[in-house]
Design an enzyme around this catalytic site. Structure first.
Site, mmCIF file in Angstrom:
data_model
loop_
_atom_site.group_PDB
_atom_site.id
_atom_site.type_symbol
_atom_site.label_atom_id
_atom_site.label_comp_id
_atom_site.label_asym_id
_atom_site.label_seq_id
_atom_site.Cartn_x
_atom_site.Cartn_y
_atom_site.Cartn_z
ATOM 1 N N LYS A 66 0.842 -1.204 0.000
ATOM 2 C CA LYS A 66 0.000 0.000 0.000
ATOM 3 C C LYS A 66 0.875 1.252 0.000
ATOM 4 O O LYS A 66 0.629 2.196 -0.751
ATOM 5 C CB LYS A 66 -0.948 -0.008 1.215
ATOM 6 N N GLN B 136 -4.747 -1.429 9.499
ATOM 7 C CA GLN B 136 -4.685 -2.801 8.981
ATOM 8 C C GLN B 136 -5.288 -3.784 9.991
ATOM 9 O O GLN B 136 -4.973 -3.739 11.185
ATOM 10 C CB GLN B 136 -3.222 -3.165 8.676
ATOM 11 N N ASP C 230 -11.154 2.867 3.886
ATOM 12 C CA ASP C 230 -11.449 1.434 3.944
ATOM 13 C C ASP C 230 -12.970 1.187 3.904
ATOM 14 O O ASP C 230 -13.408 0.058 3.699
ATOM 15 C CB ASP C 230 -10.952 0.908 5.310
HETATM 16 N N1 GUN Z 1 -6.870 -6.943 6.230
HETATM 17 C C1 GUN Z 1 -7.166 -7.700 5.150
HETATM 18 N N2 GUN Z 1 -7.870 -6.974 4.252
HETATM 19 C C2 GUN Z 1 -8.015 -5.738 4.781
HETATM 20 C C3 GUN Z 1 -8.661 -4.542 4.312
HETATM 21 O O1 GUN Z 1 -9.247 -4.459 3.235
HETATM 22 N N3 GUN Z 1 -8.592 -3.491 5.156
HETATM 23 C C4 GUN Z 1 -7.971 -3.553 6.370
HETATM 24 N N4 GUN Z 1 -7.976 -2.469 7.114
HETATM 25 N N5 GUN Z 1 -7.381 -4.632 6.818
HETATM 26 C C5 GUN Z 1 -7.396 -5.720 6.013
#
Ligand code: GUN
Length: 292
Positions: A53, A97, A120
């Site tokens: 990311k 995350q 998100d």
């Molecule tokens: N962990 C796995 N997929 C995601 C996601 O799309 N967002 C977040 N914040 N954590 C994740």
């Protein structure tokens, strides 16, 4: 043999569209979209995702901040960090995350994120807007799934869609979008999960099957109606004994014999999730200059 849906290529296309907006923001407003990602603990998969990311944000000319904290961080410290990022004007998007360590109340953390920076799409306000048919931020993986379909010329309109999995991150929002009265929707959607009875029978009704059940190679050829489109959201690491590498929720070899189109793992939904996170962050920055 099914045609591959190339998530990598479609993600690149979305990135190039996003880049145009990033240039416009720079030229007209002198700002770069900023994304802050919060990583707690040492989960190896989470570290890889957070690294990707950050790298993608920088490659597109965005501001990238990664805040890492140890697994035993106190909940109050994390709440204070999110509040600080909420007030930081150079940050337009915040992503914490998941999963978080057990001693942290995940809902409390998500509820603290400024909904206008919640790229998100997990804050209750953004979930509510999505359910009300007025999406602000669509959660990145569901957003990636529907963009994959539309850009592969697979319209969900009038189709039978089966979503395997009911998580807040994928199953629920993707089912919501696909049944909505939008370009992503108009499908007849069934949500099923590990407690559903007759799973193969339900899945065999699907013109479009979306698997987000989180189990290695769970979906086999007997779950698939001939000619169905199969989107595999799962990503799992195979052990040495299993041959190594990555696989999805779908047993690719057998399912590709029956389906008409299928996403590979890796190179399907994964790159799309990141592309849509960048899209959401740029949209957050665009909204911030237009006064929301
Ligand atoms: N962990 C796995 N997929 C995601 C996601 O799309 N967002 C977040 N914040 N954590 C994740």
């Amino acid at each position: 043999m099914a045609t591959l849906i190339d998530g990598k290529a479609i993600a690149k296309l979305i990135e190039s569209e996003t880049l145009d907006d990033i240039s416009r923001l720079r030229n007209a407003h002198g700002i770069a979209p900023g994304l802050a990602v919060v990583l707690v603990g040492n989960d190896p998969a989470s570290k890889v995702y957070v690294g990707m990311k950050g790298k993608t944000s920088l490659r597109l000319g965005m501001t990238s901040v990664t805040e890492t904290r140890p697994a035993d961080v106190e909940e109050n410290e994390l709440l204070a960090l999110v509040t600080q990022l909420n007030h930081e004007p150079t940050i337009h998007g915040i992503l914490v995350q998941l999963p978080l360590p057990k001693h942290i109340d995940t809902h409390k953390i998500i509820d603290t994120i400024d909904p206008k920076k919640d790229v998100d799409g997990l804050h209750p306000q953004n979930i509510g807007l999505l359910c009300a048919g007025r999406p602000r931020f669509i959660p990145c993986t569901p957003y990636g799934v529907v963009e994959l379909l539309i850009r592969s010329k697979v319209s969900p309109r009038g189709k039978e869609v089966v979503v395997l999995g009911r998580s807040n991150l994928v199953g629920r929002p993707v089912a919501n979008l696909l049944s909505s009265k939008t370009k992503y929707g108009d499908a007849t959607v069934t949500v099923c999960h590990s407690r559903s009875s007759s799973l193969p029978e339900i899945c065999r009704r699907a013109d479009i099957l979306i698997s987000a059940i989180g189990q290695k190679k769970y979906v086999t050829a007997d779950y698939i109606k001939p000619g169905a489109v199969v989107i595999d959201v799962g990503i799992h690491r195979l052990s040495e004994e299993e041959g190594g590498g990555l696989c999805g929720d779908v047993d690719f070899q057998s399912v590709a014999e029956v389906a008409s189109m299928i996403t590979p793992v890796p190179g399907g939904v994964g790159p799309m999730t990141i592309a849509m996170l960048m899209r959401n962050t740029v949209d957050a920055a665009l909204r911030s200059v237009s006064g929301f």
